[in-house]
Design an enzyme around this catalytic site. Structure first.
Site: not given
Ligand code: AP5
Ligand code: MG
Ligand code: ZN
Length: 207
Positions: A122, A155, A88, A13, A166
Site C-alpha cells: 500500500r 504508512r 472497533r 474499508k 494490528r
Molecule cells: P485499504 O482500503 O487501505 O484497507 P483498509 O481496510 O482501510 O485498511 P487499514 O489498514 O486502513 O485498516 P486499519 O483498520 O488497520 O487502519 P485504520 O486507519 O482504521 O486497502 C488496503 C490496500 O489494498 C490498499 O493498497 C488498496 O489499494 C488495496 N486494495 C483495496 N481493495 C483491493 C482489492 N479488491 N484488490 C486488491 N487490492 C485492493 O486504523 C489505524 C490505527 O488507528 C489503529 O491501529 C488504531 O491505533 C487507530 N484507530 C483507528 N480507529 C480507531 C478506533 N475506532 N478505536 C481505537 N483506535 C483506532
Molecule cells: Mg483504512
C-alpha cells in the site's frame, strides 16, 4: 443511516468507503485518517494517539468516541455518513447505539494472507489521502499521486511486525462486533476477493 465498514486491516474499508461515499453523496469518516492527521500536525490529540498507533494497538475509547460524536453532530452528516474504522470494540459499538441507533454494518471478508500482501504494497498520498497499491492499483507515474502529483508514502504502521499486531488486536477486540451487528439483523457480509470494482459491485448489490 450510518453505514459501518468492518473488516481486517487492509480489507478495503478505505477503498470501498470512498466509492460508497461518492455513490451515496454522504461523507466518509475515517477515525484512522483523523488520528494520523493529528499525529502529523503534532496536536495534543496526536501526541496522545501516536504511541498506540505506532504499536498497532487501539487508541483509548474516550478519544475516538469524542472524535466520532463531534463529527456525527456536524451538518455534513445530517443525511447520514459512512464510518471507516469505528466502532472497533464492543464498548464503542454500544456507545454508537446510544448516540444514533440507525446503523447498518458492511463486513468486507478477506483472508489474512491476502491483507498482509495488500498492506505491504500500500502507498498513500500524504496530501489528498488517495490510496494506491504498487501491485493491484499502482499510480500512473512512478510513486506519485495521480490526483495531485505529491510523492506517495508508506504508512508508519504498514511494517510487517506492526501489521501482525494490528491483525491480532482485530481478532481479539474488533471481530466480536461482527456478531454484535449480525445478531441484531444489522449486518451484511460482502466477499472481498477480486478487483476493487468487483467488490464494489457486490457491495452495491448487497445494499
Ligand atoms: P485499504 O482500503 O487501505 O484497507 P483498509 O481496510 O482501510 O485498511 P487499514 O489498514 O486502513 O485498516 P486499519 O483498520 O488497520 O487502519 P485504520 O486507519 O482504521 O486497502 C488496503 C490496500 O489494498 C490498499 O493498497 C488498496 O489499494 C488495496 N486494495 C483495496 N481493495 C483491493 C482489492 N479488491 N484488490 C486488491 N487490492 C485492493 O486504523 C489505524 C490505527 O488507528 C489503529 O491501529 C488504531 O491505533 C487507530 N484507530 C483507528 N480507529 C480507531 C478506533 N475506532 N478505536 C481505537 N483506535 C483506532
Ligand atoms: Mg483504512
Ligand atoms: Zn494526492
Amino acid at each position: 443511516m450510518i453505514y459501518i465498514l468492518l473488516g481486517l486491516p487492509g480489507a478495503g474499508k478505505g477503498t470501498q468507503g470512498e466509492l460508497l461515499s461518492r455513490k451515496l453523496g454522504i461523507p466518509k469518516i475515517s477515525t484512522g485518517d483523523i488520528l494520523r492527521e493529528a499525529v502529523k500536525k503534532g496536536t495534543p490529540l496526536g501526541l496522545k494517539a501516536k504511541e498506540a498507533m505506532d504499536r498497532g494497538e487501539l487508541v483509548s475509547d474516550d478519544i475516538v468516541i469524542g472524535i466520532v460524536k463531534e463529527k456525527l453532530q456536524s451538518d455534513d452528516c445530517s443525511r447520514g455518513c459512512i464510518l471507516d474504522g469505528f466502532p472497533r470494540n464492543i464498548p464503542q459499538a454500544e456507545e454508537l447505539d446510544r448516540i444514533d441507533g440507525n446503523v447498518f454494518a458492511i463486513y468486507i471478508n478477506v483472508p489474512e494472507e491476502e491483507v498482509i500482501k495488500r498492506l505491504c504494497a500500500r502507498r498513500v498520498c500524504p496530501s489528498c489521502g488517495a490510496l494506491y497499491n504498487l501491485i493491484t492499483n499502482p499510480p500512473r507515474d512512478d510513486e506519485k499521486c495521480d490526483r495531485c502529483g505529491t510523492p506517495l508514502i508508506q504508512r508508519d504502521d504498514d511494517k510487517e511486525e506492526v501489521i501482525r499486531e494490528r491483525i491480532r488486536v482485530y481478532r481479539e477486540k474488533t471481530e466480536p462486533i461482527i456478531n454484535y451487528y449480525r445478531e441484531r439483523g444489522k449486518l451484511v457480509e460482502v466477499d472481498g476477493h477480486g478487483s476493487i470494482n468487483e467488490v464494489f459491485s457486490r457491495l452495491e448489490a448487497a445494499l
